[in-house]
Write an enzyme that holds these catalytic residues in place. Structure first.
Site, PDB file in Angstrom:
ATOM      1  N   HIS A   1     -10.435  27.933 -15.203  1.00 44.88           N
ATOM      2  CA  HIS A   1     -10.914  26.763 -14.455  1.00 44.88           C
ATOM      3  C   HIS A   1      -9.818  25.739 -14.162  1.00 44.88           C
ATOM      4  O   HIS A   1      -9.853  25.080 -13.133  1.00 44.88           O
ATOM      5  CB  HIS A   1     -12.045  26.057 -15.226  1.00 44.88           C
ATOM      6  CG  HIS A   1     -13.341  26.816 -15.190  1.00 44.88           C
ATOM      7  ND1 HIS A   1     -14.547  26.263 -15.565  1.00 44.88           N
ATOM      8  CD2 HIS A   1     -13.616  28.097 -14.831  1.00 44.88           C
ATOM      9  CE1 HIS A   1     -15.516  27.162 -15.419  1.00 44.88           C
ATOM     10  NE2 HIS A   1     -14.972  28.290 -14.989  1.00 44.88           N
TER      11      HIS A   1
ATOM     12  N   CYS B   1       3.705  21.340 -31.977  1.00 48.11           N
ATOM     13  CA  CYS B   1       4.176  20.272 -32.853  1.00 48.11           C
ATOM     14  C   CYS B   1       3.133  20.125 -33.955  1.00 48.11           C
ATOM     15  O   CYS B   1       2.332  21.032 -34.172  1.00 48.11           O
ATOM     16  CB  CYS B   1       4.434  18.980 -32.078  1.00 48.11           C
ATOM     17  SG  CYS B   1       3.001  18.238 -31.281  1.00 48.11           S
TER      18      CYS B   1
ATOM     19  N   ASP C   1       8.692  21.252 -32.418  1.00 45.69           N
ATOM     20  CA  ASP C   1       9.493  20.316 -33.212  1.00 45.69           C
ATOM     21  C   ASP C   1       9.517  20.830 -34.653  1.00 45.69           C
ATOM     22  O   ASP C   1       9.024  21.931 -34.942  1.00 45.69           O
ATOM     23  CB  ASP C   1       8.973  18.870 -33.072  1.00 45.69           C
ATOM     24  CG  ASP C   1       7.648  18.621 -33.783  1.00 45.69           C
ATOM     25  OD1 ASP C   1       7.065  19.588 -34.346  1.00 45.69           O
ATOM     26  OD2 ASP C   1       7.189  17.469 -33.790  1.00 45.69           O
TER      27      ASP C   1
ATOM     28  N   HIS D   1     -12.629  25.769  -8.035  1.00 44.81           N
ATOM     29  CA  HIS D   1     -11.689  25.202  -9.016  1.00 44.81           C
ATOM     30  C   HIS D   1     -10.362  24.818  -8.367  1.00 44.81           C
ATOM     31  O   HIS D   1      -9.642  23.971  -8.880  1.00 44.81           O
ATOM     32  CB  HIS D   1     -11.477  26.184 -10.171  1.00 44.81           C
ATOM     33  CG  HIS D   1     -12.753  26.533 -10.861  1.00 44.81           C
ATOM     34  ND1 HIS D   1     -13.464  25.618 -11.599  1.00 44.81           N
ATOM     35  CD2 HIS D   1     -13.481  27.683 -10.880  1.00 44.81           C
ATOM     36  CE1 HIS D   1     -14.569  26.182 -12.056  1.00 44.81           C
ATOM     37  NE2 HIS D   1     -14.607  27.442 -11.631  1.00 44.81           N
TER      38      HIS D   1
ATOM     39  N   THR E   1       0.398  18.166 -34.337  1.00 43.40           N
ATOM     40  CA  THR E   1      -0.977  18.177 -33.830  1.00 43.40           C
ATOM     41  C   THR E   1      -1.108  18.834 -32.456  1.00 43.40           C
ATOM     42  O   THR E   1      -2.223  19.112 -32.016  1.00 43.40           O
ATOM     43  CB  THR E   1      -1.506  16.734 -33.678  1.00 43.40           C
ATOM     44  OG1 THR E   1      -0.642  16.054 -32.741  1.00 43.40           O
ATOM     45  CG2 THR E   1      -1.515  15.995 -35.012  1.00 43.40           C
TER      46      THR E   1
END
Ligand code: RB5
Length: 146
Positions: free
Chosen positions: A98, A65, A8, A133, A67
């Site tokens: 994993h 973005c 963004d 996994h 955060t």
């Protein structure tokens, strides 16, 4: 590797830097924008990358973005997507080994470009470990039916 990338307005510069880096190290990068600093809604851009990953047009998606949180939340709503919000190289490697993440997210207001580049490199250099996994990742995907 085919990699789809988008951001963004908060992460335009970082997105351009990472797209350039990924191309320089040999990846085929599809840049879904943004291309300007005009304010946008990050889920719209998460969707573009997620669609490429779902369709197999990209093996990995990169979303940036402010955060990284909103991009990760949006991407993780989509079928077949395992998006990891990254901020260190150990977690980047583990997200692949994993968790078999197929989308990685970063916060441009949180991390500098060197760290993001190192995280991307660590993620892309790793591969899914499989074994025990496999079952756990299957259980993650079952959560989409909850
Ligand atoms: C935009 O201001 C900001 O909310 C966005 O970039 C992101 O941080 C959301 O999670």
């Amino acid at each position: 590797m085919n990699i789809a990338i988008a951001c963004d307005h908060a992460a335009l510069e970082l997105k351009n830097q990472m797209a350039e880096h990924l191309r320089k190290v040999g990846h085929d990068v599809k840049d879904h924008g943004v291309k300007t600093l005009d304010s946008v809604d990050y889920p719209d851009y998460a969707k573009l990358v997620v669609k490429d990953v779902q369709a197999g047009a990209a093996q990995v998606g990169v979303l940036l973005c402010g955060t990284g949180q909103g991009m990760a939340m949006a991407a993780n709503k989509a079928k077949g997507i395992r998006a990891a919000l990254l901020s260190d190289t150990f977690s980047a490697r583990m997200a692949r080994e994993h968790n078999n993440a197929n989308v990685v997210c970063f916060g441009a207001r949180v991390l500098g470009p060197e760290l993001v580049r190192e995280c991307l490199d660590a993620f892309l250099a790793a591969s899914f470990a499989g074994g025990k996994h496999e079952k756990r990742v299957g259980k993650i995907m079952d959560m989409q039916g909850c």
